[in-house]
Structure formats: C-alpha cells, structure tokens
Write a protein that holds these residues in place. Structure first.
Motif: not given
Length: 447
Positions: A9-17, A88-97, A231-241
């Motif tokens: 409820r506090k995070n209605p933007q999260v549609r996928t888990i 999971m802030p490295w993904l484009e869509a608001p997602t939670a683990l 690893r995920g965030l680096a890919r969003r920045h255009g390189f690998a970690a």
C-alpha cells in the motif's frame, strides 16, 4: 518482516515481485509474481524443486545429484525470510525482491540451502549466549566488456578511459561519481549499510565497506543484495560490474574480507582484554579458523578463476598464518581501540557465496572457542617470504581437501557438503573444455 499488505500500500508503484532464494553459487533462483498475487506467497509460501538450489554455474541440473531423478525431483516449500520486501532499483520498472528460503514438506529446513547453514551456526552461538558482530568489505571491478578484450569503462563524466590502477584515488572515484551516487542512493533504498568506498589496485577496481552489525544473517543478506545491485546498476550505466576473483592477469584480484567480533549476553566484546593482544577466546577463535582454513578453501575460492587470484605477492594470502596489523597474513588482527578488537579474515574472493562464507568462518571460530584451540605464534613481516603451510593451490585440490575434511562436517550440513562437491566437480569437468576467454565470460556476469 515488513507487513506485505501495508508495504505494498505504501509502494503502489511496485507492480511486480521477484521471489528468490540463494543457490550454492549465490545465484538468485525464483519466480516473478504480480504484486496483487504476492499475499499467497507470503502466507502459504511457494514451491519449486529442491534441486533448484543445487544447480551449476550455468543453471543446469547436477547430473548425479540425488535431488533430481533418484528422488523424483521433489518440491521444497519456500517461505519469506525475516527481511521482507526489498526494492530492486537497478530495474527499469518499479520492482521488489521478496527473499525466501527453502524447507522440506514436513517443515524441516532444507539442509542444501546456504542461508539455513548460516542460521544453524548462529543457533550454536545463541546457545552459548554469544552474538557475532560482522562487517564485510567487498571489492569489485567496473568493466567495459563490449569488445573482445576486457577494459576499464569510459568515465561517465569525462568520457575518458583511465588504463591504470589508482589506489585510494579520489580522481578514480570522481570519474565514476554518477554511478557511485546512484549506488549509494540505491543502498539507502534497500537498507544496505554502505559505508566507505575507495579505489583499489586493479583496473577499474573499487571496494565498498558494509557497516558492522550484530545480525550475521542480515549481513549476509546485505552482501548478497549488494552483489545483485552493483551488477544490475552498472548495466543501467552502460558497463559491467563483476565480483569475479581475477579478471585481469597483470593486476590483483577482488576479495571479500570479513571482520568480526563476538559479544556476550551483557554486550561485552569477548575479544577485548583492554590491550592490543586480545583475549584467550580471540586467540582460540583464530586457532579454529586456522585449523579449518586448508579444508574450507573451496568455500573461499569456489570457482576455477578463484585460484588465479591466490598467488604469492599479489595482495591475496596463500599461507595459513595470523598476525597483528599485517595485511600479508591470512588472518589479521587490526589495531585501534581494544573495545573494537576483532578478527579480519582475508582469504575469500569476491566471487563467494556470502552465506556459506559467514557460516564457515563463524563456525570455524566457534569450534576454536569451544575446543580452546591454540594457534601457532603470530607471524611478523612478509608472509609471502615465510615457510608456511599453504592452502590448496588448485580448484581440484580444494575439492579433495573439502571432501576429506573432518572439520567441515562440524560446520556445514552433510547434504550441503555433498551437493557442493557434486556441483563443483561438474563445473570443473565442463570448464576444462572452455578457453580462458569463454570461462571469463561465464564468470563475469554470474559470480
């Protein structure tokens, strides 16, 4: 655990888990679930085969595993851990683990789950009224893997490529300031206690420290989440970690150093004697770690590439030793205030499973405390120049030592030991058919 309905409820933007558990290689295994159906997972758990936590680095079944055809590839039941939802802030869509861990149908913890292995060690501590306080230092590389040769990425700020190691360089940190700013923001969102970052001795290599905390399960969770995040965030920045142990032949590899002390029921550090030497219990913990070090190398160096890092005079210990304020030794007792007296274990590579690493270190230290194990005298000077007993120098020798060990069954469940050996022997077989470049490609994105 945070309440799922109130969190959503506090995070209605999260549609996928994502619901995921760690396998023996530290790979997240699980499912994607629409947020509106996640209540069922929280209340009733979810199911997948026990064998899923015992896959090889490619995600393949272990050919001769008793968890597959021999027992009908039966299911385990996975329930949320006490951590609850994590963004999971490295993904484009608001997602939670939603982290989960595995149980058998009858409610027993699955002994092939690495998080349960750590939990079992911590129960041994609690029975004695003791609490480990743990901090983890993680080294990793930022890498441009777009061509045939791995190299340092272009700086997002200057668009220049700095092809040199820069130890503790502010300039190197500033070159990737955009990435590190996003990384710290993401750690804040995920409640990962990220502290100091420095540049290290490898090309595009950095280290980030996670603050000490009196909850070793949470510390292992944080390290597991952090590896996914970087690893995920680096890919969003255009390189690998990558946390692979040794991506560049001519530069040091990445480690995962663990600092720990132990508190009694009154909150006193049992390693603190009011002076620089530490208590008998600290020394006995060191003795337990040294006694287990040879046999537990497979935990500290779980992959073929791991052994490229463990070479003399390359900032990674090969000899079994301990010392005060000496970074050439495998076990270091840092200086500073006696109240903060602690042990630093320096053998593990960045490619380890954090749950198995902490289970092994804390279990070995507790063996030493319980047994009153006396270590040899601490060394002084350069450990690489001394005649010391050595850890196994190859992946295969580490497997043999792990299998023959009389110490490891005191620390890890028999089923987990068996599963890990089957996994590593299968990986050894198939890795031997690949070129070094092909092996690096596998490890770059996985470990």
């Amino acid at each position: 655990m945070n309440d799922p309905k109130s969190w959503l409820r506090k995070n209605p933007q999260v549609r996928t888990i994502r619901v995921a558990a760690s396998d023996l290689n530290g790979q997240p295994r699980g499912k994607r679930v629409p947020a509106r159906f996640v209540d069922k997972v929280v209340e009733d758990g979810t199911r997948f085969p026990l064998s899923v936590l015992n896959l090889d680095i490619w995600g393949e079944d272990i050919d001769d595993s008793p968890l597959v055809f021999e027992t009908g590839d039966r299911d385990g039941v996975l329930y949320p851990t006490e951590r609850g939802f994590v963004p999971m802030p490295w993904l484009e869509a608001p997602t939670a683990l939603l982290p989960i861990w595995m149980y058998r149908e009858d409610g027993r913890p699955f002994d092939g789950d690495p998080r349960h292995a750590l939990s079992a060690v911590l129960k041994r501590y609690r029975k004695l009224g003791l609490t480990p306080v743990v901090a983890i230092e993680l080294e990793f590389f930022l890498i441009d893997d777009s061509g045939k040769t791995l190299q340092v990425p272009l700086s997002p700020r200057s668009q220049k490529r700095r092809k040199a190691a820069e130890v503790m360089s502010i300039r190197a940190l500033d070159a990737f300031d955009i990435f590190f700013t996003d990384l710290y923001d993401a750690c804040e969102d995920m409640d990962i206690p990220a502290d100091t970052a420095i540049s290290e001795a490898g090309l595009g290599q950095f280290e980030l420290n996670l603050m000490h905390q009196p909850d070793a399960l949470r510390a292992a969770d944080d390290a597991w989440f952090f590896k996914m995040l970087v690893r995920g965030l680096a890919r969003r920045h255009g390189f690998a970690a990558s946390f692979m142990a040794k991506p560049y032949e001519d530069y040091p590899g990445s480690g995962m150093h663990v600092h720990f002390s132990v508190l009694d029921e009154e909150g006193n550090n049992i390693f603190d004697d009011g002076g620089p030497k530490g208590t008998d219990k600290m020394r006995h913990a060191v003795g337990g770690l040294m006694e287990a070090m040879h046999d537990s190398t497979l935990i500290f160096a779980p992959h073929g590439n791991s052994y490229d890092r463990l070479v003399p005079e390359n900032h990674a210990p090969c000899g079994i030793s301990w010392a005060y304020e000496n970074r050439t030794s495998a076990i270091r007792i840092p200086g500073g205030s006696p109240k903060g007296r602690r042990i630093e274990h320096r053998v593990a590579g960045g490619d380890v499973n954090p749950y198995l690493l902490l289970a092994t270190l804390l279990g070995a230290a507790l063996n030493g405390i319980e047994d009153g194990t006396e270590p040899p005298a601490p060394i002084t000077g350069n450990a690489y120049a001394q005649d010391l007993p050595l850890i196994p120098g190859s992946w295969e020798k580490a497997m043999d030592a792990f299998e023959a060990s009389e110490v490891m069954p005191r620390i890890l469940p028999e089923g987990l030991i068996r599963n890990l050996l089957l996994t590593k022997r299968q990986e050894l077989h198939f890795m031997s058919e690949l070129s070094p470049q092909e092996q690096a490609e596998i490890y770059l994105d996985t470990v």
